[in-house]
Design an enzyme around this catalytic site. Structure first.
Site, short mmCIF file in Angstrom:
data_model
loop_
_atom_site.label_atom_id
_atom_site.label_comp_id
_atom_site.label_asym_id
_atom_site.label_seq_id
_atom_site.Cartn_x
_atom_site.Cartn_y
_atom_site.Cartn_z
N GLU A 117 0.84 -1.20 0.00
CA GLU A 117 0.00 0.00 0.00
C GLU A 117 0.87 1.25 0.00
O GLU A 117 2.02 1.21 0.44
CB GLU A 117 -0.91 0.01 1.23
CG GLU A 117 -1.76 -1.24 1.39
CD GLU A 117 -2.43 -1.31 2.75
OE1 GLU A 117 -2.80 -0.25 3.29
OE2 GLU A 117 -2.58 -2.43 3.28
N LYS A 166 2.33 4.70 1.31
CA LYS A 166 2.53 5.32 2.63
C LYS A 166 2.18 6.80 2.51
O LYS A 166 2.97 7.60 2.00
CB LYS A 166 3.96 5.14 3.12
CG LYS A 166 4.17 5.57 4.56
CD LYS A 166 5.57 5.23 5.03
CE LYS A 166 5.71 5.54 6.51
NZ LYS A 166 5.47 6.96 6.83
N ASP A 193 1.69 10.60 3.34
CA ASP A 193 2.43 11.53 4.18
C ASP A 193 1.44 12.49 4.83
O ASP A 193 1.19 13.59 4.36
CB ASP A 193 3.45 12.30 3.34
CG ASP A 193 4.47 13.02 4.21
OD1 ASP A 193 4.51 12.75 5.42
OD2 ASP A 193 5.24 13.84 3.67
N TYR A 206 -6.94 2.38 6.42
CA TYR A 206 -6.17 1.23 5.98
C TYR A 206 -6.07 0.08 6.98
O TYR A 206 -5.49 -0.96 6.67
CB TYR A 206 -4.75 1.64 5.59
CG TYR A 206 -4.01 2.43 6.65
CD1 TYR A 206 -3.55 1.84 7.81
CD2 TYR A 206 -3.78 3.79 6.48
CE1 TYR A 206 -2.89 2.56 8.78
CE2 TYR A 206 -3.11 4.53 7.42
CZ TYR A 206 -2.66 3.91 8.57
OH TYR A 206 -2.00 4.65 9.52
N LYS A 226 10.98 3.46 2.62
CA LYS A 226 11.00 4.91 2.45
C LYS A 226 11.76 5.27 1.17
O LYS A 226 12.82 4.71 0.90
CB LYS A 226 11.67 5.58 3.65
CG LYS A 226 10.93 5.39 4.96
CD LYS A 226 9.59 6.05 4.92
CE LYS A 226 9.23 6.97 6.02
NZ LYS A 226 10.09 7.55 6.91
N CYS A 228 35.50 17.25 27.80
CA CYS A 228 34.07 17.52 27.77
C CYS A 228 33.82 19.03 27.68
O CYS A 228 34.39 19.80 28.46
CB CYS A 228 33.41 16.97 29.03
SG CYS A 228 31.65 17.40 29.17
N CYS A 243 32.26 19.96 31.37
CA CYS A 243 32.94 19.80 32.67
C CYS A 243 34.45 19.64 32.54
O CYS A 243 35.14 19.47 33.55
CB CYS A 243 32.36 18.58 33.41
SG CYS A 243 32.74 16.99 32.63
N CYS A 302 31.77 11.32 27.78
CA CYS A 302 32.21 11.87 29.06
C CYS A 302 31.71 10.93 30.15
O CYS A 302 30.51 10.67 30.24
CB CYS A 302 31.62 13.27 29.26
SG CYS A 302 31.91 13.94 30.92
N CYS A 329 29.01 15.30 35.73
CA CYS A 329 29.00 16.25 34.61
C CYS A 329 27.69 17.05 34.61
O CYS A 329 26.61 16.46 34.57
CB CYS A 329 29.14 15.51 33.29
SG CYS A 329 28.95 16.58 31.84
#
Length: 692
Positions: A109, A111, A113, A218, A304, A436, A439, A454, A459
């Site tokens: 079927e 799809k 949108d 559907y 897709k 990081c 931190c 990290c 943190c």
């Protein structure tokens, strides 16, 4: 103050209160005060119609509303579909099906949108229409859906049925709508799907009727009387639903792919947008045999279409720290239009991805949207680099290839980094952080994963993100405790972990910017109410790696108590259907840490519920009863009342029908109360509910 000034002042004041109530969910005045001012304005406008302002709240039903619809509990969960993006991935799914079903047959079927809908009919009459929401709880948009002309208000047969489908805006109507908005000086909708979603959330049903939405149905969510999906679609047409005629019966992968190729050429000629093809096992008994994963049915998949790409320039990279410590790079780019939206940021995934694609600052790149949602960098346009840099790039790629072929390259250890630095010395390379960004702890790159991480348990960024997740709607649902409030609490050192939330007082919250007394009271009340949540909400709120909301519910349905889960063996967890070893390992590893044990103790001391309440509901006082809430409640919020009723076993519905067992009516109850009285349904006051 003259009449005109009085009307102006009242209008501005009421609009401010409405914005606080509906948009911020943080009212600063009681309902009675708002109602008093509103009626005063109505009276003044009636006496002076020439002075009515264009922004008067009397022109709209509640102002700009984000949550203007009642929540609706779906009796049958709406699952999302798994995605595949090429023939190889689709063939792998089809092969998995064949391992369980020797000779499967399929129905293919389009799809659509659009926006998922669930329609509920009783005795052939439409009683409720709801959005998908999170798959379990959506929004009741019945009155808006009634304005979609192709949705039958009465079926050709007097049956009870739950059907699912997609609401969409035809391309011609989308073009017309945007032309009208531009003439009115309004911004255009980005695409038909956004326009459809915005339309169904309109509080003015006249707007919905004018825009011309349409639907394709559907799936039957209630137990089907047919044997195959193909028969379901044919039956839908007999009942009066619109069913998409572009569908194909298939017996194997070749026939499926032939239909996909046909649809690919047809796509631009359709009167509506599609973003792929859905392939389903046709036989419903075989669908039941295949079952579901935690998130999706095993008997269906969404292919897709290849994503649209666009060219732009990479300007910089921003590094952010998530709640699990993963440090993620995001490309900052020159804005470009992609899939009908303006894009200026795209994910770069991780350092390996940057190095493998040789992405550098100033590069011209192609970007795409994965599944038409998340922008990603596909590749660097090497031919658009200066010639001198192209030569270095070619040499780099050849060396990198030799390393791979000789077996010396290991992407986890960055073995090619020295080669990269040698050939690109002096070029505009991306700065890869060594510490990081929050931190300054040294970042690690473990052999079993591609992410920089990290590992500092203190943190600030991680703790802040964990707190935001803990308070979010799908977790503990602490209304009013959003990212900005939590960031302030964290910055002022009022909280450091989730257990600290249960020590907050109104005085603490009053220290924050833009938090008034009423807002502080409401947040404290929401924190207090969250203590009584069913334990799967708490488990999801802890943010354990790989444990989503659906997995959390499956776990607590099995173990019934969070402490029992925390002491369970990995093998016992892995045996739960739809879960498996990855989740089991993540849970046992988490609960074995000293920090997790301390946190559970603190939460339990704070009075947070550790029990799964769904089991209580099965034997509750209102078990099996359908209850409807209507009118304004004084003691409880609508969500609190719903949760308490469900804990007692009730099925809380948003509409009154002959199958309703009980109506709880607060102040200003309207048509639902009248309908309940007409049907002779038992009616309770809020006081009756509180006594129970």
């Amino acid at each position: 103050m003259n009449i005109e000034s009085k009307i102006k002042a009242l209008t501005e004041q009421l609009n401010k209160y409405a914005y606080e109530y509906y948009t911020l969910d943080s009212p600063s005045v009681e309902d009675a005060e708002y109602d008093k001012l509103y009626h005063e304005l109505v009276a003044l406008e009636a006496e002076n119609p020439s002075l009515v302002r264009a922004d008067s709240p009397t022109h709209r039903t509640g102002g700009l509303v984000l949550d203007g619809f009642e929540k609706f509990q779906h009796p049958y969960n709406l699952y999302s579909l798994g995605d595949v993006f090429n023939r190889e991935e689709l063939a792998a799914w089809e092969e998995r099906v064949r391992k369980e079903i020797p000779e499967p047959e399929y129905i293919c079927e389009l799809k659509i949108d659009g926006l998922s809908l669930s329609l509920y009919y009783e005795n052939g009459l439409l009683v409720t229409a709801a959005t998908r929401g999170d798959g379990s709880i959506g929004e009741n948009i019945t009155e808006n859906v009634k304005r979609i002309k192709d949705v039958p208000l009465q079926l050709s047969e007097p049956i009870d049925i739950v059907v699912r489908g997609e609401a969409y805006l035809p391309r011609a109507n989308f073009t017309k709508l945007n032309e009208e908005r531009e003439l009115d000086g309004l911004s255009a909708f980005a695409n038909p799907r956004n326009a459809a979603a915005g339309t169904l959330r309109q509080l003015d049903t006249k707007v919905v009727a004018k825009r011309g939405l349409a639907t394709f149905l559907y799936q039957e969510a209630s137990p089907a009387t047919n044997d195959t999906q193909e028969e379901v679609l044919e039956y839908f047409e007999k009942l009066g639903f619109v069913v998409n005629s572009e569908r194909k019966f298939a017996r194997n992968m070749d026939e499926i792919w032939t239909f996909i190729e046909h649809v690919t050429t047809l796509r631009d000629k359709l009167a509506y947008d599609i973003d792929g093809v859905v392939v389903k096992v046709n036989n419903l008994a075989e669908q039941e045999e295949l079952g579901f994963t935690v998130k999706a049915p095993r008997w269906a998949i969404a292919y897709k279409f290849p994503a649209e790409v666009a060219e732009t320039e990479l300007l910089d990279v921003e590094w952010t720290v998530g709640r699990t410590g993963v440090v993620t790079p995001t490309a900052i780019m020159k804005p470009v239009t992609l899939a009908q939206t303006t894009v200026s940021r795209a994910t770069l995934h991780n350092v390996d991805y940057i190095n493998e694609k040789d992405i550098r600052k100033g590069d011209k790149v192609l970007i795409y949207k994965a599944g038409d949602i998340i922008p990603k960098v596909e590749r660097v346009l090497l031919d658009k680099r200066p010639k001198s840099e192209r030569k270095r790039t070619s040499a780099y790629n050849q060396s990198n290839k030799r390393i791979r072929e000789n077996g010396h390259y290991h992407r986890r250890k960055f073995s090619c980094r020295s080669v990269f630095q040698h050939y690109h010395s002096g070029l505009k390379k991306l700065d890869i952080p060594k510490v990081c960004p929050e931190c300054s702890t040294k970042l690690l790159h473990f052999e079993d994963e591609v992410a920089l991480r990290c590992v500092n348990p203190l943190c600030p960024a991680q703790n802040r993100e964990r707190l935001i997740h803990f308070a979010s709607r799908d977790a503990m649902n602490i209304v009013g405790l959003g990212p900005s409030v939590i960031s302030q609490l964290f910055d002022k050192k009022l909280v450091s972990d989730v257990a600290d939330l249960y020590r907050l007082t109104e005085e603490n919250l009053a220290k924050l910017d833009k938090i008034q007394t009423k807002s502080a009271q409401k947040i404290v009340a929401a924190i207090q109410a969250s203590r009584a949540n069913s334990a799967e909400k708490l488990l999801f709120g802890l943010g354990i790696r790989h444990v989503g909301s659906k997995a959390a519910k499956l776990l607590l349905e099995h173990f019934l108590n969070l402490r029992k889960l925390a002491t369970a063996r990995e093998e016992e967890i892995a045996e739960i259907q739809s879960l498996g070893g990855v989740i089991a390992t993540a849970l046992t590893s988490y609960f074995e840490t000293a920090g997790a044990k301390t946190l559970l103790d603190e939460l339990e001391t704070a009075g947070v519920n550790f029990d799964y309440l769904g089991a209580v509901a099965a034997n509750g006082i209102l078990s099996g009863k359908t209850v409807v809430l209507t009118g304004k409640l004084v003691t409880l919020t609508r969500n609190d009342a719903k949760e308490k009723l469900e804990a007692l076993g009730a099925n809380v519905s948003s509409s009154v029908s002959k199958k309703t067992d009980l109506v709880v009516a607060g102040a200003d109850a309207g048509s639902k109360l009248a309908k309940a009285q007409e049907f002779g349904i038992e009616i309770w006051s809020e006081e009756d509910l509180m006594k129970l």
